[in-house]
Design an enzyme around this catalytic site. Sequence first.
Site, short mmCIF file in Angstrom:
data_model
loop_
_atom_site.label_atom_id
_atom_site.label_comp_id
_atom_site.label_asym_id
_atom_site.label_seq_id
_atom_site.Cartn_x
_atom_site.Cartn_y
_atom_site.Cartn_z
N GLU A 19 12.52 7.74 6.57
CA GLU A 19 13.64 6.92 6.11
C GLU A 19 15.01 7.33 6.64
O GLU A 19 15.83 6.48 6.95
CB GLU A 19 13.64 6.86 4.57
CG GLU A 19 12.41 6.17 3.99
CD GLU A 19 12.20 4.74 4.48
OE1 GLU A 19 13.11 4.15 5.10
OE2 GLU A 19 11.09 4.21 4.26
N CYS B 187 0.80 -1.23 0.00
CA CYS B 187 0.00 0.00 0.00
C CYS B 187 0.83 1.28 0.00
O CYS B 187 0.35 2.32 -0.43
CB CYS B 187 -0.94 0.01 1.19
SG CYS B 187 -2.32 -1.15 1.00
N GLN B 188 2.06 1.22 0.51
CA GLN B 188 2.87 2.45 0.51
C GLN B 188 3.24 2.80 -0.93
O GLN B 188 3.59 1.88 -1.70
CB GLN B 188 4.15 2.23 1.33
CG GLN B 188 4.85 3.54 1.66
CD GLN B 188 6.14 3.34 2.46
OE1 GLN B 188 6.83 2.33 2.31
NE2 GLN B 188 6.46 4.28 3.31
N GLU C 262 14.04 -2.56 8.78
CA GLU C 262 12.59 -2.71 8.96
C GLU C 262 12.22 -2.72 10.45
O GLU C 262 11.19 -2.17 10.84
CB GLU C 262 12.08 -3.98 8.26
CG GLU C 262 12.40 -4.06 6.76
CD GLU C 262 12.07 -2.81 5.95
OE1 GLU C 262 11.14 -2.07 6.33
OE2 GLU C 262 12.74 -2.57 4.93
N MET D 64 12.83 -3.63 -7.22
CA MET D 64 13.08 -2.52 -8.16
C MET D 64 14.50 -1.99 -8.08
O MET D 64 15.05 -1.52 -9.08
CB MET D 64 12.06 -1.41 -7.94
CG MET D 64 10.66 -1.84 -8.36
SD MET D 64 9.50 -0.46 -8.47
CE MET D 64 9.21 -0.09 -6.76
N HIS E 264 11.94 0.79 11.77
CA HIS E 264 10.70 1.48 11.41
C HIS E 264 9.62 1.33 12.48
O HIS E 264 8.67 2.13 12.51
CB HIS E 264 10.15 0.94 10.08
CG HIS E 264 10.63 1.68 8.88
ND1 HIS E 264 10.50 3.04 8.73
CD2 HIS E 264 11.21 1.23 7.73
CE1 HIS E 264 10.98 3.40 7.54
NE2 HIS E 264 11.42 2.32 6.92
N TYR F 225 16.52 8.42 2.06
CA TYR F 225 17.28 7.52 2.93
C TYR F 225 18.67 8.07 3.21
O TYR F 225 19.07 8.26 4.37
CB TYR F 225 17.44 6.14 2.26
CG TYR F 225 16.17 5.38 1.99
CD1 TYR F 225 15.83 4.28 2.77
CD2 TYR F 225 15.32 5.73 0.95
CE1 TYR F 225 14.68 3.56 2.52
CE2 TYR F 225 14.16 5.02 0.70
CZ TYR F 225 13.84 3.93 1.49
OH TYR F 225 12.69 3.22 1.25
#
Length: 611
Positions: A319, A136-137, A297, A565, A300, A384
């Site tokens: 980030e 969803c992000q 992660e 990606m 976060h 980041y």
Amino acid sequence: MPEVEDTCFLTSPITVCRTKHLHLRCSVDFSSRALTGIAALTIQSQEDNLRSLVLDTKALTIEKVVINGQEVKYALGERQSYKGSPMEISLPIALSKNQEVVIEISFETSPKSSALQWLTPEQTSGKEHPYLFSQCQAIHCRAVLPCQDTPSVKLTYTAEVSVPKELVALMSAVRDGETPDPEDPSRKIYKFNQKVPIPCYLIALVVGALESRKIGPRTLVWSEKEQVEKSAYEFSETESMLKIAEDLGGPYVWGQYDLLVLPPSFPYGGMENPCLTFVTPTLLAGDKSLSNVIAHEISHSWTGNLVTNKTWDHFWLNEGHTVYLERHICGRLFGEKFRHFHALGGWGELQNTIKTFGETHPFTKLVVDLTDVDPDVAYSSVPYEKGFALLFHLEQLLGGPEVFLGFLKAYVERFSYKSITTDDWKNFLYSHFKDKVDILNQVDWNAWLYSPGLPPVKPNYDMTLTNACIALSQRWITAKEEDLNTFNATDLKDLSTHQVNEFLAQVLQQAPLPLGHVKRMQEVYNFNAVNNSEIRFRWLRLCIQSKWEEAIPLALKMATEQGRMKFTRPLFKDLAAFDKSHDQAIRTYQAHKASMHPVTAMLVGKDLKVD
């Protein structure tokens, strides 16, 4: 700066209303590739006399809207490209300030939902069952269900999800039991509860033939059975990372911390879905060398999920702080020199990104302006690594790591459960370091925050672990043809996996090398046999940039066998830039497009200028 406006959403702003809770009841249909169900949104008015409100939707079919048992009027507006369509709902009675209403919306997703990837059995490891996952992000939750799709709104959620009984459903929430589906004996209902308020980009769902292994007191690792043992080994350091993170950030409030290893088409390294981090299988190196993504992660859970950017313009708050925490976790585990080594590697990544965009490109600013810009298109390493560089620079200015970690813990405590802007962060920085305002005033804030290109100051880095990588890369870059026989396999004997990767990153910054050099490198180091995804990625880019035709099939294979990606986009770009592989790259993309993740397919298409 004026009060920030979220330009990525169409919904009523938070000054009008706020979603407080979602109860989702839905069914997952693999044959029609749709989620069908009811989203019951508890919405609180933020003003008097509220008569209607607007939600975000994208490619959703709306069957009806019900309030207090009565159907109410709604209108779907025109589709506005990547933003989707606004959905205006008329309220049967006007709400006063702070009054709440439950709105039940019956909806169905599109088979082409940008938030969901539906995999055929052939695209899974087990080859027997289909698989579904969501991402969803930043602004794709609206393609799953109607919502206020902005990180400025936080809500709790509960869910009941019906799936074929041979499959398992997991969400970004605590598991709350399972029951047979009373309406269909071939199906099962899984229940979930997320008691911590979250922005809706953190709502996540996965359905597949999943198994789990316990790897810590609060951690299960989930994947298809083919990967589960490997994953349990790879991520065995999770609990020690969590403990360090709690020491740095404060208590872990989410209860469970599970990991899910997804199929290869998952588009990111990881996604910090609360209670259930999603990760790419490209982390399964066999030697735990890519576990820094897990540290990221985990971090976060404090920066991003507790303290959240108010709009995507301020994504660096999520980030930059998370990379800063991630590197401290790795520093605690592997030493301060290792932290500096990764910090310097990150500066190199930032240089590469700025070179790719161009140093005046607006996407190279730390705080970006996403008016009429799809956040997926603006996404890069800038938030980041430029974000990290600012925090690392401030650490060095203000008295070192312990001092700055004190600030970070106070920052998390101050802004937990809130969504904030860069100004909120900066004002808190000034109040926390009120005795060091003179030092803070020396920072060129405008250059750091609002100007494109490299930061105005490069922090200081300990070079101990990087020097060997630079030395070897310089030997290759400066070597003449007659020097090539001076290289041999022992060159790498004293380098760690991380250093071999950094050596290739250094060479790549100076690429292309003469083709003879790259062939000799393969002869002596046999990089074609390396399975570590980061090393393989940089090696194949080096080969293609040096125009080695034999590497074309290997690069195409890596670009399509996985869909992270970070790897897929640069490989396709390099292949398209090489005349001998240009047409093949485009043909390969077109052949694979339908089975790629929707966001990956869109962005690779843009990169190759074919869509």
